[in-house]
Structures are given as C-alpha cells and as structure tokens.
Design a protein around this motif. Structure first.
Motif, PDB file in Angstrom:
ATOM      1  N   ASN A  46       0.273  -8.033   5.108  1.00 18.11           N
ATOM      2  CA  ASN A  46      -0.227  -6.475   5.006  1.00 18.11           C
ATOM      3  C   ASN A  46       0.840  -5.762   5.587  1.00 18.11           C
ATOM      4  OD1 ASN A  46      -2.684  -5.630   3.192  1.00 18.11           O
ATOM      5  ND2 ASN A  46      -3.429  -7.797   4.556  1.00 18.11           N
ATOM      6  N   VAL A  50      -5.427  -1.586   8.714  1.00 20.73           N
ATOM      7  CA  VAL A  50      -5.900  -2.892   7.651  1.00 20.73           C
ATOM      8  C   VAL A  50      -6.897  -3.581   8.556  1.00 20.73           C
ATOM      9  CG1 VAL A  50      -5.281  -5.237   6.965  1.00 20.73           C
ATOM     10  CG2 VAL A  50      -3.709  -3.425   6.589  1.00 20.73           C
ATOM     11  N   ASN A  72       1.089  -1.674   4.563  1.00 18.80           N
ATOM     12  CA  ASN A  72      -0.083  -1.072   4.536  1.00 18.80           C
ATOM     13  C   ASN A  72      -0.512  -0.844   6.047  1.00 18.80           C
ATOM     14  OD1 ASN A  72      -0.216  -1.989   1.826  1.00 18.80           O
ATOM     15  ND2 ASN A  72      -1.222  -3.897   2.241  1.00 18.80           N
ATOM     16  N   LYS A 129       3.811  -5.323   3.796  1.00 13.78           N
ATOM     17  CA  LYS A 129       3.719  -4.393   2.474  1.00 13.78           C
ATOM     18  C   LYS A 129       3.547  -3.017   2.924  1.00 13.78           C
ATOM     19  CE  LYS A 129       3.249  -7.947  -0.247  1.00 13.78           C
ATOM     20  NZ  LYS A 129       4.719  -8.690  -1.067  1.00 13.78           N
ATOM     21  N   ASP A 149      -3.756  -8.857   0.095  1.00 13.61           N
ATOM     22  CA  ASP A 149      -3.048  -7.863   0.264  1.00 13.61           C
ATOM     23  C   ASP A 149      -4.309  -6.706  -0.074  1.00 13.61           C
ATOM     24  OD1 ASP A 149      -1.853  -5.375  -0.184  1.00 13.61           O
ATOM     25  OD2 ASP A 149       0.166  -6.513  -1.144  1.00 13.61           O
ATOM     26  N   THR A 150      -4.512  -5.780   0.737  1.00 18.26           N
ATOM     27  CA  THR A 150      -5.264  -4.911   1.020  1.00 18.26           C
ATOM     28  C   THR A 150      -5.474  -4.100  -0.451  1.00 18.26           C
ATOM     29  OG1 THR A 150      -4.238  -3.402   2.448  1.00 18.26           O
ATOM     30  CG2 THR A 150      -6.075  -4.720   3.297  1.00 18.26           C
ATOM     31  N   ARG A 151      -4.167  -3.801  -0.709  1.00 15.58           N
ATOM     32  CA  ARG A 151      -4.100  -2.923  -1.879  1.00 15.58           C
ATOM     33  C   ARG A 151      -4.615  -3.705  -3.166  1.00 15.58           C
ATOM     34  NH1 ARG A 151       2.399  -2.719  -1.932  1.00 15.58           N
ATOM     35  NH2 ARG A 151       1.762  -4.851  -1.607  1.00 15.58           N
TER      36      ARG A 151
END
Lengths: 799, 339
Positions: A568, A576, A573, A571, B332-334
């Motif tokens: 994450n 989290v 993010n 990416k 992946d949190t998305r």
C-alpha cells in the motif's frame, strides 16, 4: 479426447444435429468441452483443369490461365503460382468462394486483366503439407488422380469435419476411444452399436515361434503381452482417409505402420508399438525392470536414464522400449524395415504414470495406459492393426500369434436392489427399466444381478449401478425436493460468533480486512529481525513447495501484514488500517508427528499521515475491541522488549489473567527499513484461540445514576520514569468506593517543572449510588489520595 | 388628561414605526410604561382627581396601557423575526463542499461471499464446521476413497509436509472428521483455505478457498441434493438462476454430478464469461459413497446422504467482476475499499 464426427458415425447411426448430440452426450456423462467445425466456412472450391497458360501483358510475375471447371465456358484466372502447368488438376476458388480464415474470393482485375477466381494451396484449405504429404511446399495443390471437373474439393480432400472435444472422467478408461464414446452415444440415443468387424486373413501360414518368443519377468506390471509378426512390409504414406482421421483427432501422421498403430489407439483405446524384428536379438522379447542408471535413447533421439522401478521391453542384449511410454531408437521402424513385430500389451497404469512422470515424458501411449486399460482388448487391437495392414496392402501377416496372459481378467457381478437405488435417488424407476438401461450399456443384467464387462472396472457396488441407471435415465428427471428429515437448528458456534464480532468491530472502527498466504519464505525471519534461537523459527516445511518464497508454514502473521503495508505504501495509499484473522501453524516437535496447533491470530497493522494514529491509537483500538468482548478488567500491559520486529520502548505485551494474548506497538526501525514502510507503522497481534475462553458476552443492565457526580482535577509532578499506571493504581486504591472514574487529560514535561520530572493531570469523578456526596466527603478522599501519592511516589501537587 | 393620554398613544405609535432594534424598543417601553414612564406619571397624578373621575380616567389609562403593550409586543415579534431571518441569511454556507472524511473499513470480498453463503445455509438449518489446514494424508485422500496411487496425490498437485501430512487440497476432509464424531444426523457446511500446487497467475493461486457441504440422514435422496443446491443457487445468484445437473466423477460420491448455473454475466444467452454456452460450472456434488460412510463408521445400509463442494474465488471474481485473482491477496486498499 477429440472425436471427428465422421469417424464415430461408423459405429453408431447419429441422426441428430451436432448441438443436440453434444447436449445429450453431456447429460449422459460424456461432457463436451468444445466443438471445432473445421473447414466450416470453406465453400465454392471446385476441381479445375488448367487448359492454357499465357504470359501476362503487363506483369512479368503473373500468368493468365484458362481453366475448365466442367462448364461450357472456360474461366480466366490470373495467378502468380509457379508450380502449375497445362493439364494440371487444381482446386479453384470461384467468384464468391470463402477460404480458410474467412478469406473471400472475388472477381477482380490484376494489372488490367480480369481474373475470375483463385487457385488454392493446401494451407488455404485449412491444412498443412504435413497433413497432405503430396501437397507441394509453397505452391498450388495439384491432384494426382483423375477427378471430375467442377466437383466439390471439400469432399474430395475431406476438408470439413466437426471435431467434438470430450472431457472424460478418470474412472472411464473405456471412453478414451472412439468405440467407447460410440457405445455411450448408442445408449444415449438408443441406437444400435456397431463394433468394428475385426478379421485377420494371415496369408503366411507359419509358426510365429520361428520368429519370436515373449517372456514376462514382472507379471505384476505386465498382465498380458500379445505380439504378431508382419513380413514384407512396405513403408509409405497412409491413405488420405486414414490421415484425415488422425489429423482431426489431433495426431500427426508419420508413416503407414505408425499411423495404423495410432489409428487403433484412437479407435479401440489400446496403445501399440511396432519393432523392426532385425533389431530384436535372437527374437527374444523380455518384459522386465530396467537396470538402475542404465541409459537408453528413446525414438525422439533423447538419451534417458532409467531406474529399476521402470518396466522395459528388452531382448537378450539390450533395452528396446520403455513399456507403455516410448520405444527406442535402436528398434524403430525405418524406411528399410521389412519385418515388424506388433506389440499389444497391458501394463500397470500406476507404474506407467510414475515412469512417465519421472522421465518427464508423457506420450499418447502413456496417457492411455495410466487409466488402467482392459487387458481383454489387446488381441482385438493387434488384429485390427494387422487387418488394416493386410487390406491396405502394406504387408503380409503371419497367421499365428503370441499371447502371454496368465491372470485372465473375467467379468464380475454386482448385486443391486432397485428399491434401494430409488431410495437413494429419490426416484421411482421400475426394475425393468433399470435392467434395460444396464443391458444397453453391455452390463448384462437379470434378477437384480449385473454382470459387468471387463472394460467397466469402475463398477463395483450398488451405488455405481445407481449412477449408470440415472445418468442414462436422466439427472434432469429427478424431482428436486427439500428433505424433511430430522429438524436441525442452523447456528454459528460461540467461537464463530466471536470472530464475527471481531471483524464487525474492526470494520466499524475503520480497519479493512486482508488475506495473506499461509506459507512464506524462511528468509522472513531475518527480515523480521527475529532472534536466531526464537521458537518462531521452528516452522513446518513443505517438501515440494512452489519455490523458496512459499516453502514454510508461517509461525507468525506479521510478515503478511508488513508486506501488505508495504504494498500500500508503494502505491502511495496514505492512510492504511488493516486487519487479518488467520491461522499460524505451531509444531510441538519437528518433524511433526501429529497435527500442529493452528491458532487463530488477529493481526492489526496501520500507518497514517495523521499524528493522532500513534501507539495510543492502536492501543485504544485493542482496548475497545477487548471491551466489546467483555474484557475490560484484568488487562495487564507490560513492556515487551524481546521481540526483534518491535520497537523495544514502544511495545506492550497484552496479558489477561496471566495469559499472554499478544502485543501491540510500533514496528522496529530496522524492520521498517527492511519492509520499506513508514517509520510510524504500528501493529498488534492477538491470539484469538486463547481469547475464546476469556470472552464474556453476557450483558447485564446497571442502573443509571440517580445522584449527581462530583468532579475534581489534580495535577501531580512525579519523576518522569514513573508510569501513569502506577499513579492510577494508587489513586484507585485510596479513593474509596465513591471514585467512579479516572481519566488522564494531560501529561506535561518542560521548563515549568524542572528536568527529569513530568506533570500528570487527572480528572476524577466521584459519585454514590445512594446519596448526593458532600464536599467534605470528596475532599477527604482527595486529601488521602494526594498524601499517598506524596509518600509512595514522592509526588508533588502542582499548583 | 385624556388629551395627554391620546398624545402619548400617538407618540408611541409614531416612534415604533422607526424602531430597528430591540434595545430601542425596550427604551420606548420603559419610557412609556416604566416606573418613571409617562403613563405611570399620569397614574401618579390621578390622586388629584375627583372620586367620580378616578375610575373613568383609570379605565382609560388601563386601556391605553394595554394598547401600548400590545403594540410594543407586536413590534417586538416582527423585529425578532426580521433579525432571525437576517442572521440565518448571514449564516449560509456552501453546501456543495464535500463532507468531512469518515472512513469505516471493509471486509475482504472473500469473507463477504463466504458470509453470504453461510447465511443461506444457516437459514436451512446447517451448522458451520471447521477443520485443520495441515491435514493427515489419510483424511485428505484415503478416507475419501482416493487410492494411494491416484494422480491427485501427485506432488505436482499436493503440497506435502511429509508422507503422512499434507496441506489439505480440499475441504472434504472436514466431512470425514465430522462423520467420525458419530453424531447423526449431519447437516454442515465447512468453508476454509485449501492449497494446491498451482503457480500464481490471473486465475490460479496456490492458496484458495472452498466450501464443503454434507448432509447425512436416513432418507436423504439425490432429489434433496438437487433441491437444496437449487435453493442455494437462486439465493446466491438471483431468483431467475437456472441450474443443470450433469453426471461427473468424484471418488467420494456415487452417483456424482456437477451443477452448472445459467451464466450470471449474460443470463444464459451466451457470452465471453460462459464461453457462449450460457452455463457456468458452479460446483461438484453427489451422494456420499458407501465406502466413505463405512470408513467413517457410519452404517451405509441405514444412512445415506449427499455432499457438495465449491470453489469460492471464482464465484467472487464473477460476482464482483474481478479480472485477476492476484488482486485478492495483494491487499491494496484501493481494491479492498471497493467492497
């Protein structure tokens, strides 16, 4: 199993359209995977004779031809083909024709000269020169035989074929053949099944023993060995119809003898092998185990190392073939071969499978043998091959044969009870109808006793009979019911309820559930900075993992969580919050001698831009979760300093009633770096298996307070090493029953109170359930608290 | 005096017209009706009047007083209203601005599907049972009538710990463990992780989820098997779902079947998802093999039953339109937050 429809129709009269055929076969147990309609689109291609070839006025590479297609007028076609000549018979795609791949042919002008069609190569008809060896490489197909002008090329060259792919289940070895599926089709459509007429003339009235002897040393792995000898063999290409059947079944034609053995393999399901007799020393065939470490070159030219678990066909001197898998280069059929030995044997399926696996060599033959074939088809198969050789004029068959077959497999009987079958199925099928179905399947049935043919070794008991009956009767004819037997209560267990509460609570707090693999790499222990002698390193190993990264069963869920945080973070993010509820695998001893403990672990993990999401945040989440599970008392947090992946100054071990449930805190900076995650990453793990026994889901109402509260704030200055919990314990102990609650609302370090000290401010709420408290009572309690703090902790009241 | 009163009245009426705020209104009120107000002064002066005049004038004074109070109150109400409106207008905000971020978490899509399936079967009276993920070879194979040399036991399919222990390749061993306990009748489902030696790609994972079902009683029939699974399919995939049972082969059931459902992407018309067949293979099922019952200590002459098993990832992928299985285990949190 790919079945060309034109072939199966030799044995059963199928008069329904292809879709009906496929649906019905699927519903009777032979599942259709796919249909290929080869050459379906090809049309308007006829035989034409090139009458005249003239040069093109404007193009050197082109010629202008006049073609006779059996009509009054000649057809003018312009072409660049090089291999054509006047008088050649060729496939002509007429104006409006469609060729392989949907290519449409239209009348056009080539460099100003009208062209009314196109000559075709074999590729344009959807095949290769390997399929049609007489076709020229890179040129127009030219018919060798006389053909009627204007006749349909698709018919002459057998261009079109419906090929049905069946998924055959492992119990139905008999269906890995055209006749097997034809038999199924005959029962499905209630049509006559026409088994091929097999008859060998055997023009050479000789004793085969003059040529050959067979000795089976390992009878467990070879139950039967049939051999025939064919002399004066002429090796050449097979006829087109035979090649067509092989090609459309997915087998490449080689030469007539190999093609015929493959033809029988497809037709009857029995693999065969052909040896050149000149290469069998003294004509002695011995079936035996290979020698450990012996090298053997199979006919694909690859040198292979055998071992003693493998069965081979040998002569007095050498190995000739790996039984049921592949023959050797040393005895293969060549263009000079004159006399051949045809082998049709029955090898043990498991042994063939293991051998082919060990050698990494799976062949059409081995994949058939591994299903465990019926030994009683061996003779039919070899005779069928001899019959084809004879009738096609490829050789002369010696009329005697060798058949070593000591333990003859005979039919067996299965008793069944029609009432029990109906009770199992929920049907009402008459005994007569059951008998009819079984008889059509060649399972001769009378008085509820079924005599099972040897090609149906899968039928052993009444339930098997039930399946035979119902798959032909129709699964769709069973009425759907909802059983009304003993009533049962559907409910979650206590533990499942707790798991649901945990998940629902965390989701409502903002955590998202993840799932990570149960296996991981042994390298994670170093990555997690876990001590060399830690128990966590005693992981259960998989002996055949997909690779090192998946080779041990995890003893901690932390790696999975940190990997997920890393993904994450990579990416981008930016906040989290994750949790996972999954198992770890803990061995008592290694290697394991009983099932390991599989504890259910709750893992929390988070990072955030928000400074508020710190140690105390994750602690708050854990406290709230425990609170919801009825655990707000007796929780003890102490420093956990012995955990390699956790910050030693910012990690708390969670104990309830002396049971250690897990820990919470900040990830160790070294590990943060190893996983490339933010410095402020926090995780917690709780052993839910241990938690199950502690949880208290009983809820009891407590009366709402009737009397007013009385609130006091104090700030105490203490040595900065004193923990808030110590101060709280003293306050609670000395406040008396009237203390309702106690909250820290400020901790201050700084100039105003001197170095080495901190000020901790508390809000205390006093209340009695019986009366309104007086100031005096509350003041007395406060005084006592302050004086105890002063004496026990050397604290000072901050003014 | 009466003229005086009239004048007071007229004066106040005139003053009230211009009043813009409550303070001034208060002052006017006090000026007229307060202790030192004009009207109070007149009342004080009344002591000089004759007894006959007193009641008369008194009445007029009272009437005037009432009149003025009324007028002031009315004015007060309207002023208040005006001010309120003004305030509300001033307080107007941009309601098009986005709300403050509140973020609850999500359950994993696999959990959501498993929960949905659990609810369906709980409603039909099933219990939920679990079993070990590292399993004895016996429970994973032999007790399920899978012989020693069956291709399923190949190392290319099964992860081995050693010759006696494997990572379970299916949830079916839970059937055996449940039957061995000997408590009848049985009506269970068993969801869980299973493992097979498949390289990770868009449609394969060495770890995935299955759900097993088992019903054993004295009169459970294949008709019941069809009935239960039909209800299940309609509940999970929608009322219009059609089901089809095809013969198949599993070592632990006889007769065996596979259940297809009408394609939930195209409704059965034929599309890419169902390879134009209109059907999607959903699960394997069958009547529990008498050998399996006997090996687990159940008298197969008295008891019979059915079992079924389905892979859950595929259902989740199709139901949520997830194109790549790897998304499920990357976390992946998305991705996760979409469910």
């Amino acid at each position: 199993m790919n079945i060309p429809m034109s072939w199966i129709k030799d044995y059963v009269d199928i008069d329904v359209d292809i879709n009906t055929f496929m649906d019905a076969m699927t519903m009777s147990g032979s599942k259709v995977e796919s249909l290929e309609r080869k050459g379906e689109e090809i049309c308007n291609v006829v035989v034409g004779k090139i009458v005249k070839i003239d040069s093109h006025p404007d193009a050197e590479r082109l010629v202008v031809t006049q073609v006779d297609i059996g009509k009054e007028d000649l057809l003018q076609i312009v072409t660049a083909a090089k291999n054509i000549f006047e008088g050649a018979l060729v496939p002509v795609a007429l104006n409006g024709a469609i060729l392989n791949g949907g290519l449409k042919i239209k009348k056009s002008k080539l460099r100003g000269v009208e062209s009314n069609g196109m000559f075709c190569s074999i590729e344009e008809l959807g095949y290769t020169t390997n399929d049609y060896p007489e076709a020229p490489q890179d040129g127009i197909y030219i018919f060798r035989d006389e053909q009627e002008l204007g006749s349909d090329v698709c018919k002459i060259l057998e261009v079109k074929e419906d090929i049905v792919e069946f998924e055959i289940t492992s119990n139905r070895a008999d269906c890995f053949s055209i006749v097997g599926l034809a038999r199924e089709a005959s029962v499905t459509f209630n049509k006559e099944f026409k088994y091929p007429q097999i008859k060998v003339e055997g023009v050479l009235k000789e004793d085969i023993k003059n040529y050959l002897s067979v000795d089976i040393e390992n009878k467990d792995l070879c139950n039967r060995y049939v051999a025939r000898v064919v002399k004066n063999v002429k090796i050449e290409n097979s006829p087109q119809w035979l090649r067509h059947r092989l090609i459309t079944s997915g087998i490449k034609p080689v030469n007539n003898i190999v093609d015929i053995t493959n033809y029988v393999l497809l037709e009857l399901g029995q693999p065969m092998h052909a040896f050149d007799i000149n290469n069998i020393s003294n004509g002695n065939i011995i079936v035996k185990n290979a020698t450990n470490g012996e090298n053997f070159k199979t006919l694909d030219g690859i040198e292979r190392t055998l071992n003693s678990s493998m069965l081979v066909i040998a002569d007095d001197e050498k190995t000739l073939a790996i039984a049921g898998v592949m023959g050797g280069e040393n005895s293969m059929i060549t263009n000079n071969t004159k006399t051949i030995v045809l082998e049709s044997a029955n090898f043990d399926g498991t042994n063939v499978r293991l051998t082919s696996k060990k050698l990494g060599l799976r062949t059409d033959s081995s994949s058939k043998f591994e299903k465990n074939l019926d030994p009683n088809i061996c003779l039919d198969a070899v005779n069928r091959a001899c019959q084809l050789i004879e009738t096609l004029g490829y050789g002369e068959v010696v009329d005697t044969f060798i058949d070593v077959y000591e333990n003859k497999l005979d039919v067996h009987t299965v008793e069944y009870d029609p009432d029990k079958i109906n009770k199992l199925l929920g049907t009402n099928i008459s005994a007569q109808e059951m008998e009819d179905i079984l008889n059509r399947l060649e399972i001769k049935s009378k008085n509820n006793i079924a005599t099972v043919p040897t090609f149906r070794q899968d039928i052993e008991c009444g339930a098997d009979i039930a399946e035979e009956v119902i798959r032909i009767y129709g699964y769709d004819k069973i009425e759907s019911t909802l059983h009304s037997n003993t009533a049962t209560v559907g409910k979650r267990t206590y533990n499942q309820t707790i798991e649901d509460i945990i998940k629902n609570t965390l989701v409502s707090i903002g955590f998202s559930e993840i799932m990570t693999y149960s296996f991981e790499s042994p390298k994670v222990f170093d990555k997690l900075n876990i001590e060399e002698n830690s128990n966590l390193r005693n992981a259960i190993k998989i002996i055949n993992p997909l690779g090192e990264d998946f080779s041990i069963m995890r003893t901690t869920t932390v790696n999975g969580m940190l990997q997920s945080l890393n993904l994450n973070y990579s990416k981008r993010n930016n906040e989290v919050l994750l949790f996972e509820l999954s198992r770890v695998y803990i061995a008592d001893t290694l290697p394991i001698d009983k099932l390991p403990k599989e504890d259910l672990i709750l893992t929390l993990g988070l990072y955030s831009n928000d400074k508020e999401k710190d140690f105390y945040y994750i602690k708050g989440v854990v406290e709230e979760l425990l609170n919801i599970l009825g655990l707000n008392k007796d929780i003890d947090y102490k420093f956990k300093t012995d955990c390699g992946f956790m910050h030693p100054g910012r990690t708390a071990q969670i104990d309830i009633k002396n049971i250690t449930l897990g820990f919470l805190g900040q990830v160790h900076p070294v590990v943060v770096e190893n996983y490339s995650i933010p410095e402020n990453s926090f995780i917690a793990t709780i052993n839910v298996t241990k938690l199950f026994d502690l949880v208290n889901l009983d809820k009891k109402y407590k009366p709402l307070p009737k009397f007013p509260e009385s609130s006091r704030d104090i700030a105490m200055i203490v040595d900065e090493s004193i923990m808030v919990k110590e101060i709280e314990d003293i306050i609670v102990k000395n406040a008396g029953k009237i203390l309702e609650s106690l909250k820290v609302f400020d901790v201050y370090k700084g100039n105003q109170i001197g170095k080495g000290y901190k000020s901790v401010a508390f809000n205390l709420t006093f209340r009695s359930s019986e009366r309104t408290l007086t100031d005096e009572e509350v003041n007395a309690s406060m005084t006592k608290i302050i004086s105890k703090l002063e004496t026990e902790l050397n604290a000072k009241l901050r003014s | 005096m009466q003229d005086k009163l009239k004048k007071i009245r007229e004066n106040i009426e005139k003053n009230l017209e211009d009043v813009q705020n409550l303070e001034i209104l208060d002052k006017i009120k006090v000026g007229a009706l307060g202790k030192k107000g004009e009207l109070t002064q007149i009342l004080k002066d009344m002591k000089n009047l004759s007894p006959e005049e007193k009641p008369k004038v008194g009445q007029i004074v009272n009437e005037t007083r009432q009149y003025i109070e009324e007028k002031i109150n009315l004015k007060k109400e309207s002023l208040k209203k005006e001010l309120q409106e003004k305030k509300l207008k001033e307080e107007t905000i941009d309601i098009s601005m986005p709300g403050k971020k509140i973020s609850i978490g999500t359950k994993h899509p696999m959990t959501l599907i498993i929960d949905e399936i659990k609810e369906i079967f709980l409603g039909m009276g099933y219990e939920i049972v679990e079993g070990p993920e590292i399993e004895e070879d016996y429970y994973n194979f032999k007790a399920l009538n899978i012989p020693e040399n069956h291709p399923a036991k190949d190392e290319q399919d099964t992860f081995y710990i050693d010759k006696n222990f494997v990572l379970r390749t299916q949830t079916s061993p839970v059937q055996i463990r449940t039957m061995e306990k000997g408590k009848l009748p049985i009506k269970i489902i068993a969801p869980g992780r299973v493992f097979r030696s498949d390289e990770v790609d868009a449609t394969h994972s060495p770890m995935f989820h299955q759900l097993e079902g088992l019903v054993i009683d004295k009169n459970v029939t294949m008709g019941d098997l069809k009935g239960v699974l039909e209800v299940f399919a309609k509940e999970l995939l929608g009322k219009d779902t059609k089901v089809k049972f095809r013969p198949h082969h599993f070592p632990f059931t006889e007769p065996s079947a596979e259940m297809d459902v009408s394609c939930f992407a195209c409704g059965g018309k034929g599309c890419r998802v169902c390879k134009n067949s209109g059907w999607i293979e959903l699960l394997g099922c069958g009547m529990v093999h008498p050998k399996v019952l006997e090996m687990s200590g159940i008298d197969s002459s008295v008891y019979q039953g059915f079992a079924f098993g389905l892979g859950i990832e595929r259902i989740a992928m199709q139901k949520y339109n997830i194109p790549d299985l790897r998304l499920m285990y990357e976390n992946d949190t998305r991705f996760l937050k979409q469910f």
